[in-house]
Design an enzyme around this catalytic site. Structure first.
Site, PDB file in Angstrom:
ATOM      1  CD  GLU A  71     120.526  39.152  -0.637  1.00  0.00           C
ATOM      2  OE1 GLU A  71     119.940  38.187  -0.115  1.00  0.00           O
ATOM      3  OE2 GLU A  71     120.446  39.420  -1.847  1.00  0.00           O
ATOM      4  NE  ARG A  74     125.809  42.720 -14.576  1.00  0.00           N
ATOM      5  CZ  ARG A  74     125.728  41.485 -14.093  1.00  0.00           C
ATOM      6  NH1 ARG A  74     124.575  40.844 -14.081  1.00  0.00           N
ATOM      7  NH2 ARG A  74     126.784  40.897 -13.585  1.00  0.00           N
ATOM      8  CE  LYS A  76     125.918  39.189  -3.914  1.00  0.00           C
ATOM      9  NZ  LYS A  76     125.549  39.987  -2.730  1.00  0.00           N
TER      10      LYS A  76
END
Length: 549
Positions: free
Chosen positions: A36, A262, A272
């Site tokens: 994204e 992850r 983020k």
């Protein structure tokens, strides 16, 4: 970039792909990296990049770059350009053109209409907080929206009104009609479309309704013919919605999603949203700050693409949640720079030494190799004369136990040079030592006695430099789970020192990575360096330690 089988840990995903190809489930492999564009890439994204691109290389397949641009409120071209640059810098090239989810907005809209016509989606007018409330909890089932049983005709009409911009933002959304009693909250009538009157970086003002990530992602994967859609474990439950959507629309290709753990890195955050908090509160300068594990930050600190890729290969891909030691990342760059970095001497916290038994006009040229184990890297000349700089920490007036450097009673050897003996010192009005006066034995007498060895720079050959030393930005090992990250900031995460480097560095202006002997590996900042100071960022210490001079 050529796939190196020896360096890559064979994971459960490799085994799945091998089995799929063997059983003709897929004729070829097609992966994707779908960021994204609402921030810069970090080391966790690097793991995904390495996984997707190298899987495609190993199995002679393809890997797409597709920007998940479904939220114009947070995305812009600055992030898109930065992401492309990072991927290319790592050495990977995506298949054909850059793709965007927005390229498929027309198709995604038609698939939404299909769900409405199948009575599997409806326009809901509940407010955002009401939708959350109606959804229930892990322990309590959800409650049907009062708009859930609207007619198909009414839902089509309302959805078209949303598309035309006739319904204000926040007043309506499109939801899937699945099961409000499902034990999986993701299946309790998730939102598929929402209204946003914001200009999009690709489609401009063409659309005012945007699909959610969950709705757009699986459709985009299917449109592109992705065979293996790889994501992290937090999307494990989302796979149920992923499959539900593809099973209930008329689309020929069905992509399969697989999850892996992850990356969690000690003393670091990869969110983020949280990195933005650090920027907004001036804890860090920007996304390129060398103290954070964005790819841009690591690059600014002197990390190489190969060291980051080696790190990702080293930690491998599993389903097990774990916290990776920061020293693992440091080991990857340290072991590389140990072989490639240009050696020189630098003084970060200088004190002047006068060798008063050497005449002022005396000057000796000493030739030393740029790398002790690689003569092909050439050599350089350093000047030895009667005025030099040494590290302030290499002299103690009142030495501690087991202190083997210079004192008023203990001589030392200057690296590549001679033995010096301190005789007396000069102090300023605050009792700080200004100068050390020493004698120097210029006779190369073979003495079997062992001396401590310190580094030095001739004052005549010194250039003013700024050294930026970095520690962990957080003072706890796992800051991701802290509610208030501003309360765990390490106030000494960045230390600036002003000293000197040997002028041979200035001559070799094309070289950017150095080992400052006895100190660490440093990266010359080509952008910030100016006439007053040359700026160096500490990449990593010589040994596994975070103590600085």
């Amino acid at each position: 970039m050529k796939f190196d089988k020896k360096k890559y840990n064979i994971s459960f995903i490799h085994k799945i792909i091998k089995n799929d190809l063997k059983n003709n489930k897929h004729l070829s492999v097609h992966t994707r990296f779908a960021p994204e564009p609402n921030g810069y890439l970090h080391i966790g994204h690097a793991k995904a990049i390495v996984l997707n691109f190298e899987l495609a290389q190993q199995f002679k397949g393809k890997c797409n770059l597709r920007f998940d641009d479904t939220n114009p409120n947070t995305e812009n071209l600055k992030y898109i350009n930065a992401i492309k640059y990072d991927i290319l810098w790592l050495g990977y090239k995506w298949y054909q053109k850059t793709r965007y989810t927005s390229y498929y907005f027309n198709q995604i809209y038609q698939y939404a209409l299909q769900l409405i016509k199948k009575n599997l989606a409806y326009v809901d007018k509940l407010k955002k907080n009401e939708i959350r409330e109606y959804r229930g909890t892990l322990n309590t089932p959800g409650t049907n929206s009062p708009y859930r049983n609207q007619s198909i005709e009414e839902n089509i009409f309302l959805f078209e009104q949303m598309k035309k911009g006739n319904i204000p933002e926040g007043y309506a959304c499109l939801r899937a009609k699945i099961n409000m009693h499902s034990p999986f909250i993701i299946l309790r009538d998730p939102v598929l479309y929402r209204i946003k009157f914001t200009q999009h970086h690709q489609t401009k003002l063409l659309w005012c309704i945007y699909p959610t990530y969950d709705f757009a992602h699986c459709i985009s994967d299917a449109i592109e013919g992705i065979t293996h859609s790889l994501c992290t474990l937090e999307f494990q439950d989302n796979r149920r919605l992923y499959n539900w959507i593809l099973n209930n629309i008329n689309i020929s290709h069905h992509t399969y999603q697989y999850e892996y753990s992850r990356l969690n890195l000690e003393y670091s955050i990869l969110s983020k949203r949280k990195l933005k908090i650090l920027i907004q509160n001036n804890i860090i300068n920007d996304w390129k700050d060398p103290r954070i594990p964005t790819i841009s930050g690591l690059r600014a600190r002197g990390y190489t693409a190969s060291s980051i890729i080696n790190f990702c290969n080293k930690i491998g891909v599993t389903k097990q949640k774990n916290l990776i030691e920061f020293s693992t990342l440091e080991h990857c760059i340290r072991s590389e720079l140990n072989k490639t970095a240009y050696r020189t001497m630098a003084i970060l916290n200088p004190i002047e030494v006068i060798l008063y038994n050497i005449p002022n006009q005396y000057e000796e040229i000493i030739n030393i190799f740029n790398h002790p184990n690689n003569p092909n890297m050439g050599s350089k000349n350093i000047i030895f004369n009667n005025t030099i700089y040494i590290e302030r920490s290499d002299f103690q007036e009142y030495p501690q136990k087991k202190y083997y450097r210079l004192t008023l009673e203990q001589p030392v050897k200057l690296k590549y040079s001679y033995i010096i003996t301190a005789k007396y010192i000069e102090k300023d009005k605050n009792q700080n030592i200004n100068k050390i006066f020493c004698t120097c034995n210029l006779k190369n007498i073979k003495n079997k006695k062992k001396y401590g060895i310190i580094h030095w720079i001739s004052k005549k050959q010194s250039i003013k430099s700024e050294f930026r030393l970095y520690n962990h930005i957080f003072n706890v090992k796992n800051p991701e789970y802290q509610k208030n990250i501003l309360s765990i900031i390490n106030t000494n995460s960045k230390i600036i020192k002003y000293g000197f480097i040997n002028s041979s560095i200035h001559i070799n202006s094309l070289i950017s990575t150095y080992q400052f002997e006895r100190i660490g590996y440093f990266f010359k900042d080509m952008n910030l360096s100016n006439g007053k100071y040359i700026i160096f960022h500490q990449t990593v210490s010589i040994k596994n330690t975070h103590k600085h001079l």
